[in-house]
Design an enzyme around this catalytic site. Structure first.
Site: not given
Ligand code: DNO
Length: 392
Positions: A236, A274, A301, A348-349, A365
């Site tokens: 990541h 990501c 992501h 993601d988020h 999250y």
């Protein structure tokens, strides 16, 4: 046309978002970790299977491990690092034996992802996560009072930090400190202020070049095991993708990735693409990164950021912000068409919005913010696949 696998991060049985919520969001795969096992310890087959069974009972599968943490001992090559490496190899073998084949890790020293504000108000009434340079510098210079910190900032940055600190209430300072040292969800370590400084000190002799060497040593030690176990390791990227608090960063740019893949040229040596992390740097061209490293991408992501001229950024809506998500999705889907297996992707988020605002949520999250993200991304994917654009 082949589609990505829709997945969702779950923090385990204590996550306020339930497995049933995840199914209703339309995800088929779960991204999770055995957070109750200490960094450096072995993930046993029994523990892995227990988690798999829990997911199977909810009609879901364990698609990706996020994360199998690389201990600080391995990152600094001190203490029990050789034992931790052996444990890491065993965990990879166990995961492979259980059929969990994609494993995420990061190589960020001391901290995992870092934000300074977890409730940054958006014009529509939702809230977003934000990284503000002046806030981080104020923490560094005035709260932590890290020796030598002043040299890491320009005069202008120092004066902005001084201003931020002078204007901040004790509550703001406390919250800022918590956000940075207590660890955001998924970070496997939290610190007191004194422990935090001690952890930073362990990097006194480790510059970027040496940290990169440690990363390559780690890969040399584990990639052959990953290959044999039939699993893929995905790194990541750093978040944010630049040095903070005097710590080196080595997974932030295309050049960083090239060094990683050249050193261990194995299909088991991959990346978690990501978009939110890479996108916080204006010199990262995201669609180009996807194309350049396409065959190394085994996990995705998707998230957007909006930067400003001072190097601050906040998390924008998934299809808004500085990253052209259409172009990124198109590049990813091009790669997907060459693959046998669906590449796992997760929103993601997400913003805190609607009912999220009244609930206890893990920062980034929340259920509804991510639900919106996944729905938008799924629509974008379908639109691209149906448009015929990939045939060009
Ligand atoms: C934050 C996440 C990170 C990520 C780890 C991977 O939201 O993207 O915590 O899981 O860095 O090891």
């Amino acid at each position: 046309m082949k589609r990505l696998e829709q997945t969702w991060r779950w923090y385990g049985p204590n996550d306020p978002v339930s497995l049933s919520d995840i199914r209703q969001a339309g995800a088929t795969g779960v991204v999770t970790a055995l957070h109750h096992i200490a960094n450096g310890a072995v993930w046993t087959i029994e523990e892995i299977q227990k988690r798999q069974q829990l997911l199977a009972e909810a009609g879901l599968r364990w698609s990706v491990v996020e994360s199998l943490p690389v201990s600080e001992a391995i990152k600094t090559q001190t203490g029990d690092w050789q034992i931790h490496l052996e444990h890491y190899r065993q965990s990879l073998q166990h995961l492979g034996a259980c059929g969990v084949r994609t494993i995420t890790y990061n190589f960020m020293p001391v901290v995992d992802w870092t934000r300074t504000d977890l409730d940054y108000p958006q014009p529509d009434g939702s809230t977003a996560l934000r990284f503000e340079q002046a806030a981080l510098a104020a923490f560094d210079l005035y709260i932590l009072q890290r020796p030598g910190a002043a040299a890491d900032y320009s005069e202008e940055e120092r004066s902005r930090a001084a201003h931020f600190f002078a204007e901040s209430t004790s509550e703001t300072r406390q919250r800022l400190t918590q956000n940075i040292i207590a660890g955001l969800p998924g970070a496997e370590a939290g610190y007191t202020l004194a422990q935090f400084q001690a952890a930073l000190d362990t990097y006194a002799e480790i510059d970027a070049e040496r940290l990169r060497q440690h990363l390559l040593d780690f890969l040399r030690a584990v990639i052959p095991t990953a290959e044999a176990a039939g699993v893929k390791l995905v790194v990541h990227p750093d978040d944010p993708p630049f040095p903070i608090l005097g710590l080196p960063r080595v997974v932030s740019t295309a050049a960083d990735l090239q060094a990683i893949f050249q050193a261990e040229d194995s299909p088991a040596n991959g990346i978690c693409f990501c978009s939110g992390s890479f996108g916080a740097r204006p010199d990262n061209n995201l669609p180009a990164l996807v194309t350049m490293f396409a065959e190394r991408i085994h996990f995705i992501h998707l998230r957007n950021t909006r930067r400003d001229a001072l190097g601050n950024f906040h998390e924008a809506d998934h299809l808004a912000g500085d990253t052209d998500m259409f172009a990124v999705m198109q590049a990813l889907l091009r790669e997907q068409q060459h693959r046998q297996q669906a590449i796992p992707m997760r929103p993601d988020h997400g913003h805190k919005m609607l009912d999220d605002l009244h609930k206890q949520t893990n920062p980034g999250y929340s259920a509804i913010g991510r639900l919106r993200g996944l729905a938008e991304l799924r629509g974008l994917e379908l639109g691209i696949l149906r448009s015929g654009i990939l045939k060009d």
